[in-house]
Design an enzyme around this catalytic site. Sequence first.
Site, PDB file in Angstrom:
ATOM      1  CG  MET A   1      39.606  37.727  33.241  1.00 12.84           C
ATOM      2  SD  MET A   1      37.879  37.993  32.839  1.00 12.84           S
ATOM      3  CE  MET A   1      37.745  39.756  33.085  1.00 12.84           C
TER       4      MET A   1
ATOM      5  CG  HIS B   1      47.344  41.282  36.211  1.00 14.95           C
ATOM      6  ND1 HIS B   1      46.962  42.350  35.442  1.00 14.95           N
ATOM      7  CD2 HIS B   1      46.197  40.615  36.505  1.00 14.95           C
ATOM      8  CE1 HIS B   1      45.654  42.313  35.251  1.00 14.95           C
ATOM      9  NE2 HIS B   1      45.158  41.286  35.900  1.00 14.95           N
TER      10      HIS B   1
ATOM     11  CG  MET C   1      42.939  41.693  49.205  1.00 10.22           C
ATOM     12  SD  MET C   1      41.365  40.837  49.601  1.00 10.22           S
ATOM     13  CE  MET C   1      40.616  42.027  50.712  1.00 10.22           C
TER      14      MET C   1
ATOM     15  CG  ASP D   1      38.686  42.020  41.292  1.00  7.65           C
ATOM     16  OD1 ASP D   1      37.816  42.781  40.859  1.00  7.65           O
ATOM     17  OD2 ASP D   1      39.792  41.866  40.737  1.00  7.65           O
TER      18      ASP D   1
ATOM     19  CG  LEU E   1      47.688  49.586  38.949  1.00  5.71           C
ATOM     20  CD1 LEU E   1      48.943  48.832  38.499  1.00  5.71           C
ATOM     21  CD2 LEU E   1      47.623  50.921  38.236  1.00  5.71           C
ATOM     22  CB  SER E   2      41.180  48.303  36.770  1.00  3.92           C
ATOM     23  OG  SER E   2      40.209  47.680  35.926  1.00  3.92           O
ATOM     24  CB  SER E   3      42.385  45.107  32.380  1.00  8.62           C
ATOM     25  OG  SER E   3      43.290  44.227  33.006  1.00  8.62           O
ATOM     26  NE  ARG E   4      35.489  45.579  33.053  1.00 12.44           N
ATOM     27  CZ  ARG E   4      35.457  44.402  33.698  1.00 12.44           C
ATOM     28  NH1 ARG E   4      36.086  44.269  34.858  1.00 12.44           N
ATOM     29  NH2 ARG E   4      34.811  43.374  33.184  1.00 12.44           N
TER      30      ARG E   4
END
Lengths: 297, 297
Positions: free
Chosen positions: A33, A40, A151, A153, A187-190
């Site tokens: 996304m 990523h 992983m 998610d 790590l997360s875009s959020r």
Amino acid sequence: MIVATTIAELKQALKEWRESAPSTARVGFVPTMGFLHEGHASLMRRSKAECEYSVLSIFVNPLQFGPNEDFDRYPRDAERDLALAEANGIDLVFMPSVAEMYPKKPVTKILISEVTERLCGASRPGHFDGVGIVVSKLFHLVQPDRAYFGMKDAQQVAVIERMTEDLNIPVEIVPCETVREADGLALSSRNVYLSQEERAQAVILSQTLKAAETWVKTPGMTKRALSDKIESSIGQASLAEIDYAEILTYPDLEEPDAAADLSDYEGKLIIALAVKFGRTRLIDNRLLELRGGGIHV
Amino acid sequence: MIVATTIAELKQALKEWRESAPSTARVGFVPTMGFLHEGHASLMRRSKAECEYSVLSIFVNPLQFGPNEDFDRYPRDAERDLALAEANGIDLVFMPSVAEMYPKKPVTKILISEVTERLCGASRPGHFDGVGIVVSKLFHLVQPDRAYFGMKDAQQVAVIERMTEDLNIPVEIVPCETVREADGLALSSRNVYLSQEERAQAVILSQTLKAAETWVKTPGMTKRALSDKIESSIGQASLAEIDYAEILTYPDLEEPDAAADLSDYEGKLIIALAVKFGRTRLIDNRLLELRGGGIHV
């Protein structure tokens, strides 16, 4: 690196490559996304290492967001994303508009039951229906040999593995390890939503998961007792509000026997967390491969 | 002609052919439930004429039969089917067992709404969910360029066209004209169920559809009046019991305005019938392309 914003451009680029490539050449695919980070990037590098041609998609899919979720404010930065994609060996980026992906309201739904009953499937109704349709569309458009998923998610990986198996979609799903900050935060875009104080406290997720790996080895440890320890650990972070903290079998995502001694459990268990800091909901998990009488991650 | 009963054999045969064929060579696909007749043969011949490699599947899919339908007694004759396939230019037959197609209970469902609300979707609940999953699985296994379907199952064609469009499945759906007996009865594997008397009366379906093509041109003809004429026509056959007799837009399968003068209608209408003779349910339809003030089929 080719950037395609329409399906026609994507198909043309894939066709040209396939016509010139040997028939054994593989296409790797990293669906995202956007607002890309090192997690990523690790998927892109793995695709580059394993496949002759690597495709990245960037599409914030409205169908997987609930009405009160963060679709509108989900972070976007196409320019940075494209630079990162190029630096990590991507050959083709597919970056469609919502109208390109959904020219009319689809009447077809992909509903996945059982593996979606708990965790994010329960706390985000409709989320995995949206994931199912968009991943299925992207697989049909790109026709990759391998698709790479993080992983972090874990339930998404389980859902997509089951969907591709049930529908015989000809793609190999490659689950990849979660990438973390130095202090352990996944790590997360959020993560960009977090205030400084929230960011400091967010480390409680990975710390709790790491501790839980030790707790589960304690003889006599039941699911209930482990849950209590996990919840009280997260409770130390004053800003944390638990959405869920669950211990489930993997990849079926079912409840293990409540009375069982987990230190004797044989098989894969996942400890999965969703915790809110203000409006920001973070998830993390740890997959434990248990062989009874001890732990072997 | 290769006969594959397992997915592994099917994939191996396709792989070998694809590796030796030029990249522009097309795969045609005719999915069937077997007990083949001249209708199926016409699909096979069209595939043979248009594609370099033709695949036929024979699979009586339990998921598209209701609990009180004819799954167990559905007619089967593998030997005759294989001879007919070979005689009509098929290169590869896929004839899997139920266990091969559904090694475990799928948790993934494909639900198609709107186009499934009426006709067989209404009178056979769950039927098109079963069609959706099996066609999607077969498309993923065979990966054809073109797939051939008979227009006798007009709603099935509309459903599959919409599913492939919604999910971007890379296959061209080719609808093919219904093949009929000399007296007009549409060919169907289920015709073998009919007693001599039922068989004689079954011609009422095609006769009524042909007459309806004239009736619809009558100035002032409304949907209700046309329905009445159709129902009283079918009622002439003493053994006929109407399941449905509907006039709908095509391919959306929605009700045209009840008060409209159909002789002025512009666009495609379908007259679709399902009629029972004893335990045997027959379907037939006629697609009308109306341009207002007359009829041009």
